[in-house]
Design a protein around this motif. Structure first.
Motif, PDB file in Angstrom:
ATOM      1  N   GLU A 120      -4.241  17.373 -16.528  1.00  0.00           N
ATOM      2  CA  GLU A 120      -2.826  17.762 -16.428  1.00  0.00           C
ATOM      3  C   GLU A 120      -2.524  18.454 -15.097  1.00  0.00           C
ATOM      4  N   GLU A 121      -1.422  18.076 -14.487  1.00  0.00           N
ATOM      5  CA  GLU A 121      -0.904  18.682 -13.258  1.00  0.00           C
ATOM      6  C   GLU A 121      -2.000  19.027 -12.247  1.00  0.00           C
ATOM      7  N   GLU A 171       6.011  19.050 -16.879  1.00  0.00           N
ATOM      8  CA  GLU A 171       6.543  20.286 -17.468  1.00  0.00           C
ATOM      9  C   GLU A 171       7.421  21.026 -16.472  1.00  0.00           C
ATOM     10  N   LYS A 175      -6.983  21.943 -25.182  1.00  0.00           N
ATOM     11  CA  LYS A 175      -6.693  21.866 -23.738  1.00  0.00           C
ATOM     12  C   LYS A 175      -7.079  23.186 -23.101  1.00  0.00           C
ATOM     13  N   ASP A 194      -6.182  21.285 -17.913  1.00  0.00           N
ATOM     14  CA  ASP A 194      -4.901  21.550 -17.254  1.00  0.00           C
ATOM     15  C   ASP A 194      -5.169  22.330 -15.969  1.00  0.00           C
ATOM     16  N   ASN A 207      -3.003  23.240 -13.783  1.00  0.00           N
ATOM     17  CA  ASN A 207      -1.891  24.105 -13.360  1.00  0.00           C
ATOM     18  C   ASN A 207      -1.670  24.043 -11.849  1.00  0.00           C
ATOM     19  N   HIS A 220       5.742  19.126 -23.350  1.00  0.00           N
ATOM     20  CA  HIS A 220       5.195  20.462 -23.116  1.00  0.00           C
ATOM     21  C   HIS A 220       5.937  21.438 -24.018  1.00  0.00           C
TER      22      HIS A 220
HETATM   23 CA    CA Z   1       0.467  22.648 -18.257  1.00  0.00          CA
END
Ligand code: CA
Length: 371
Positions: A220-221, A246, A157, A194, A196, A295
């Motif tokens: 992710e996110e 998370e 990731k 990811d 973030n 997570h």
């Molecule tokens: Ca993350």
């Protein structure tokens, strides 16, 4: 068995550590001499959670039975709810819950996964979670990925860790890095991206389409965690699996993500609920046909607690997270989790199966009590 004493402390891993780089642990001593260990989320060194444990939780649960851990958690959550419940309080309760499960395992002489109903697998693959790629050049990203591939991860990731106040700052650059990593590892190797929380809804959809073309496994996110409806909109519009969670601190918050359309959730055992909380999330996700992929970025107590829960789930659709190598590693534990040939072997000792030994030397990690 009764709770006799509770210690909360940080570990400063090296003298150069800033306060935010410390880990946050709790030791619960029982009247029979057994000790359970738990960990709280280390945001800003976890000091807010540790102070809640020392000042607000410990006095309320001395002489309680560790086997009442779920009752204790919910009682304290409701008593102290206006301290949170998100973040500091839920991290404190998570640390306490993990320590009480550790004690429970020691009382029954069984590893925690046995108390959860047994393990579907005792060897668990991991994915290498690689942070800091937003600021790296394409070449620098590739060098870090090459380095982590040597650990034999089941997936990689790449995390972007960009400034959350600057969404969509470099969409073309982010896609270029994803494309370069795909070229490096080949078409078949599982990859995740990811964000973030780095994109707007439109930006996320644009990046997500590119990741679909590149055969990424999950995204992710993509947007701000507090925009639950937007997270769901991105998830529903894209074919790639969109994950989040998370930054969810209650089971209800995870349920909101699922309602919005997110189909892979990532609650964190040291941020919300501990083992009790993660098992509640497991029931929730199982009932909704949603992937649970916890997570976890802390390499000792948090990781091993998360492995026990992951092993107890029938459906393991993704490997467990293993963060970048970090100084928050193993020096104060006798039997820390280590992957062998790309696999973590579940500990079989009673409880968590990890033993805190304290500080080996004045020059090494230091234990900082919370007052
Ligand atoms: Ca993350």
């Amino acid at each position: 068995m009764k709770i006799e004493r509770i210690e909360a402390f940080q570990v400063q891993w090296s003298p150069a550590d800033k306060p935010g780089q410390r880990s946050a642990f709790v030791l619960v001593h029982a009247d029979d001499g057994q000790v359970g260990i738990g960990e709280a989320s280390p945001m800003q060194g976890g000091i807010a959670s540790l102070r809640i444990i020392v000042h607000d939780i410990a006095p309320a649960i001395l002489q309680a039975d560790p086997l009442d851990h779920a009752v204790l958690q919910d009682r304290i959550l409701h008593r102290l709810v206006k301290l949170g419940p998100e973040g500091a309080l839920s991290g404190a309760l998570a640390a306490l819950d993990i320590a009480l499960w550790d004690l429970k395992g020691k009382l029954f002489g069984q590893p925690i996964y046995k108390l959860l109903g047994g393990a579907w697998r005792t060897r668990l693959p991991f994915y290498a979670s690689i942070g800091g790629n937003g600021e790296r050049s394409v070449d620098e990203v590739l060098r870090v990925v090459e380095q982590r591939m040597k650990d034999k991860p089941a997936a990689i990731k790449i995390r972007f860790d960009n400034d959350r106040t600057q969404p969509d700052a470099d969409i073309a650059g982010d896609i270029a890095k994803a494309r370069a990593v795909r070229r490096l590892v080949g078409d078949a190797f599982p990859l995740a991206f990811d964000a973030n929380n780095g994109f707007s809804t439109g930006g996320a959809i644009r990046v997500g389409r590119a990741l679909e073309d590149l055969g990424f496994w999950w995204f992710e996110e993509p947007v701000q965690h507090y925009h639950v409806k937007a997270m769901g909109e991105v998830a529903r519009k894209l074919d790639i699996t969109v994950s989040a969670g998370e930054q969810s601190y209650t089971t209800a918050a995870v349920a909101d993500l699922i309602d919005a359309g997110v189909r892979m959730v990532q609650p964190d055992i040291i941020k919300m609920g501990g083992i009790t909380g993660l098992m509640r999330c497991a029931a929730l996700t199982q009932a909704h046909g949603v992937e649970l992929v916890p997570h976890q970025t802390q390499p000792t107590v948090g990781l091993v607690a998360s492995l026990h829960v992951a092993a107890a789930q029938a459906h393991a659709t993704k490997p467990c997270e293993l963060n970048d190598p970090s100084p928050r590693m193993h020096a104060v534990f006798a039997d820390p989790p280590r992957a062998v040939d790309g696999l973590f072997h579940l500990p079989t000792a009673p409880g968590l199966g990890i033993t805190f030994t304290g500080s080996p030397s004045e020059d090494g990690p230091r234990r900082l009590p919370i007052l």
